[in-house]
Write an enzyme that holds these catalytic residues in place. Structure first.
Site, PDB file in Angstrom:
ATOM      1  N   ASP A   1       0.837  -1.207   0.000  1.00 37.80           N
ATOM      2  CA  ASP A   1       0.000   0.000   0.000  1.00 37.80           C
ATOM      3  C   ASP A   1       0.871   1.256   0.000  1.00 37.80           C
ATOM      4  O   ASP A   1       0.512   2.275  -0.599  1.00 37.80           O
ATOM      5  CB  ASP A   1      -0.912  -0.006   1.230  1.00 37.80           C
ATOM      6  CG  ASP A   1      -2.018  -1.041   1.103  1.00 37.80           C
ATOM      7  OD1 ASP A   1      -2.473  -1.285  -0.034  1.00 37.80           O
ATOM      8  OD2 ASP A   1      -2.416  -1.612   2.134  1.00 37.80           O
TER       9      ASP A   1
ATOM     10  N   ASP B   1      -2.053  13.473  21.862  1.00 32.94           N
ATOM     11  CA  ASP B   1      -0.992  13.125  20.911  1.00 32.94           C
ATOM     12  C   ASP B   1      -1.237  13.743  19.539  1.00 32.94           C
ATOM     13  O   ASP B   1      -0.301  14.154  18.870  1.00 32.94           O
ATOM     14  CB  ASP B   1      -0.891  11.603  20.762  1.00 32.94           C
ATOM     15  CG  ASP B   1      -0.177  10.964  21.947  1.00 32.94           C
ATOM     16  OD1 ASP B   1       0.153  11.703  22.897  1.00 32.94           O
ATOM     17  OD2 ASP B   1       0.032   9.740  21.927  1.00 32.94           O
TER      18      ASP B   1
ATOM     19  N   ALA C   1      -5.204   9.727  21.194  1.00 33.37           N
ATOM     20  CA  ALA C   1      -4.926   9.822  22.638  1.00 33.37           C
ATOM     21  C   ALA C   1      -5.155  11.225  23.196  1.00 33.37           C
ATOM     22  O   ALA C   1      -4.221  11.916  23.619  1.00 33.37           O
ATOM     23  CB  ALA C   1      -3.494   9.364  22.921  1.00 33.37           C
TER      24      ALA C   1
HETATM   25  P1  NAD Z   1       3.384   0.969   4.922  1.00 29.40           P
HETATM   26  O1  NAD Z   1       3.271   0.901   3.461  1.00 29.40           O
HETATM   27  O2  NAD Z   1       4.176  -0.031   5.618  1.00 29.40           O
HETATM   28  O3  NAD Z   1       1.914   1.048   5.523  1.00 29.40           O
HETATM   29  C1  NAD Z   1       1.707   0.782   6.859  1.00 29.40           C
HETATM   30  C2  NAD Z   1       0.564  -0.236   6.948  1.00 29.40           C
HETATM   31  O4  NAD Z   1      -0.653   0.424   6.610  1.00 29.40           O
HETATM   32  C3  NAD Z   1       0.695  -1.425   5.990  1.00 29.40           C
HETATM   33  O5  NAD Z   1       0.306  -2.589   6.670  1.00 29.40           O
HETATM   34  C4  NAD Z   1      -0.294  -1.082   4.880  1.00 29.40           C
HETATM   35  O6  NAD Z   1      -0.823  -2.233   4.215  1.00 29.40           O
HETATM   36  C5  NAD Z   1      -1.363  -0.367   5.658  1.00 29.40           C
HETATM   37  N1  NAD Z   1      -2.183   0.546   4.858  1.00 29.40           N
HETATM   38  C6  NAD Z   1      -1.788   1.640   4.172  1.00 29.40           C
HETATM   39  N2  NAD Z   1      -2.852   2.199   3.584  1.00 29.40           N
HETATM   40  C7  NAD Z   1      -3.921   1.427   3.895  1.00 29.40           C
HETATM   41  C8  NAD Z   1      -5.310   1.515   3.610  1.00 29.40           C
HETATM   42  N3  NAD Z   1      -5.818   2.517   2.897  1.00 29.40           N
HETATM   43  N4  NAD Z   1      -6.129   0.562   4.119  1.00 29.40           N
HETATM   44  C9  NAD Z   1      -5.650  -0.445   4.872  1.00 29.40           C
HETATM   45  N5  NAD Z   1      -4.350  -0.570   5.193  1.00 29.40           N
HETATM   46  C10 NAD Z   1      -3.505   0.375   4.709  1.00 29.40           C
HETATM   47  O7  NAD Z   1       3.986   2.329   5.456  1.00 29.40           O
HETATM   48  P2  NAD Z   1       3.967   3.772   4.878  1.00 29.40           P
HETATM   49  O8  NAD Z   1       4.409   3.823   3.492  1.00 29.40           O
HETATM   50  O9  NAD Z   1       4.671   4.625   5.865  1.00 29.40           O
HETATM   51  O10 NAD Z   1       2.397   4.058   4.902  1.00 29.40           O
HETATM   52  C11 NAD Z   1       1.880   5.187   5.481  1.00 29.40           C
HETATM   53  C12 NAD Z   1       0.547   4.804   6.030  1.00 29.40           C
HETATM   54  O11 NAD Z   1       0.737   4.049   7.210  1.00 29.40           O
HETATM   55  C13 NAD Z   1      -0.238   6.011   6.457  1.00 29.40           C
HETATM   56  O12 NAD Z   1      -1.014   6.535   5.424  1.00 29.40           O
HETATM   57  C14 NAD Z   1      -1.065   5.489   7.616  1.00 29.40           C
HETATM   58  O13 NAD Z   1      -2.383   5.193   7.231  1.00 29.40           O
HETATM   59  C15 NAD Z   1      -0.392   4.212   8.039  1.00 29.40           C
HETATM   60  N6  NAD Z   1      -0.026   4.329   9.450  1.00 29.40           N
HETATM   61  C16 NAD Z   1      -0.715   3.548  10.329  1.00 29.40           C
HETATM   62  C17 NAD Z   1      -0.461   3.670  11.684  1.00 29.40           C
HETATM   63  C18 NAD Z   1      -1.259   2.814  12.626  1.00 29.40           C
HETATM   64  O14 NAD Z   1      -2.129   2.088  12.166  1.00 29.40           O
HETATM   65  N7  NAD Z   1      -1.013   2.909  13.920  1.00 29.40           N
HETATM   66  C19 NAD Z   1       0.482   4.569  12.163  1.00 29.40           C
HETATM   67  C20 NAD Z   1       1.167   5.334  11.238  1.00 29.40           C
HETATM   68  C21 NAD Z   1       0.892   5.221   9.863  1.00 29.40           C
END
Ligand code: NAD
Length: 275
Positions: free
Chosen positions: A45, A152, A187
């Site tokens: 993704d 946060d 948070a």
């Molecule tokens: P990445 O590609 O490793 O993505 C992180 C995770 O988010 C992966 O497991 C990916 O499959 C999932 N993901 C991304 N978009 C998604 C969507 N629309 N629906 C379901 N799962 C999705 O890491 P990156 O390139 O840094 O991606 C950035 C994304 O990571 C941000 O847009 C944010 O949504 C996500 N993120 C999630 C968290 C959390 O869930 N606690 C924290 C920070 C960022």
């Protein structure tokens, strides 16, 4: 049909890209990095988020499609061993000049600084966090003060992004046919001074939310995978992006709720209940 491939940079994704070129080029598909009709993302993704930001100025004319080389992704929903099938479907779609797409809403943010207003788009979400201390901010909805936030941070997501960070924050999953943005707290601190609603909320299109961080606070701003530290922000307005959607090519049907089930619950079909 003109296409480009954006890949994660690992060997598996690179090899898949080479295979894809070999499969489609003899059939008249043209590799064009500047003005493609279809952008194929190979990776996860995160790779799709990169592809989106690379081509976000051409959303009118580009449709995205993704192959995942790790676990099933939300945007990257083709498996590596389906590359031939995907290539055949793209060739057929090019031959018939018939590209089916689904369109998903995006969030637009307008960042006001002393220098002016910058506009940005996100496919998943934008977040605002404090750096040294918790984020302190006033939140207004449709120009009316709504709450004083301390905690946060704040996450404002799109319907396609509702399954990403927003989901981890307890936000609702929103079908992308709904033109809405979701505000979810990260948070929050609740006491007599700082009081927030505590529940994620959805704003329909034509509504907007303004966040005014306490002045001189250093802020961590994320737009999908892009993170920046800022200390010049006066306010950030967010809303459903007007007249701008992201298009995903649908060479075969994959309904949103099936995608949610497969990504989060498992691949196994739900067993029919016996009477
Ligand atoms: P990445 O590609 O490793 O993505 C992180 C995770 O988010 C992966 O497991 C990916 O499959 C999932 N993901 C991304 N978009 C998604 C969507 N629309 N629906 C379901 N799962 C999705 O890491 P990156 O390139 O840094 O991606 C950035 C994304 O990571 C941000 O847009 C944010 O949504 C996500 N993120 C999630 C968290 C959390 O869930 N606690 C924290 C920070 C960022």
């Amino acid at each position: 049909m003109k296409y480009n491939v954006v890949h994660r940079g690992d060997e598996v994704s690179f090899q898949l890209m080479q295979t894809f070129h070999r499969l489609v080029e003899p059939h008249g598909l043209i590799h064009d990095e500047e003005t493609p009709d279809v952008v194929l993302s190979i990776g996860g993704d995160g790779t799709m988020l990169h592809a989106f930001h690379q081509y976000k100025d051409q959303l009118e004319t580009i449709a995205f499609v993704g192959i995942h080389t790790g676990r099933l992704g939300f945007f990257a929903d083709w498996k590596p061993d389906e590359v031939e099938l995907l290539a055949d479907m793209m060739i057929e779609s090019s031959r018939l000049n018939d590209l089916r797409v689904v369109k998903y809403p995006l969030v637009e943010i307008q960042i006001t600084t002393a220098q002016g207003i910058e506009t940005q788009l996100a496919l998943n979400e934008f977040t605002l966090k404090g750096v040294d201390v918790t984020l302190m901010a006033e939140l207004h909805i449709n120009d009316e003060p709504f709450e004083t936030f301390r905690g946060d941070g704040i996450c404002i997501s799109t319907p396609p992004g509702s399954t990403a960070y927003n989901k981890s924050l307890g936000g609702a999953i929103v079908h992308p046919s709904l033109d809405a943005i979701q505000i979810a707290e990260i948070a929050s601190i609740n006491n007599r001074v700082f009081r927030t609603l505590g529940s994620p909320i959805l704003l329909p299109k034509h509504h907007h939310c303004d966040i005014y961080p306490r002045s001189h606070q250093t802020i961590l701003l994320s737009l999908d995978h892009v993170i920046m530290q800022r200390n010049d922000i006066i306010s950030i307005r967010s809303m459903v992006a007007a007249g701008k959607k992201v298009k995903f090519a649908r060479f075969r049907p994959f309904p949103f709720w099936s995608r949610v089930r497969e990504a989060f619950i498992g691949y196994e079909p739900i067993q029919e209940r016996k009477p």
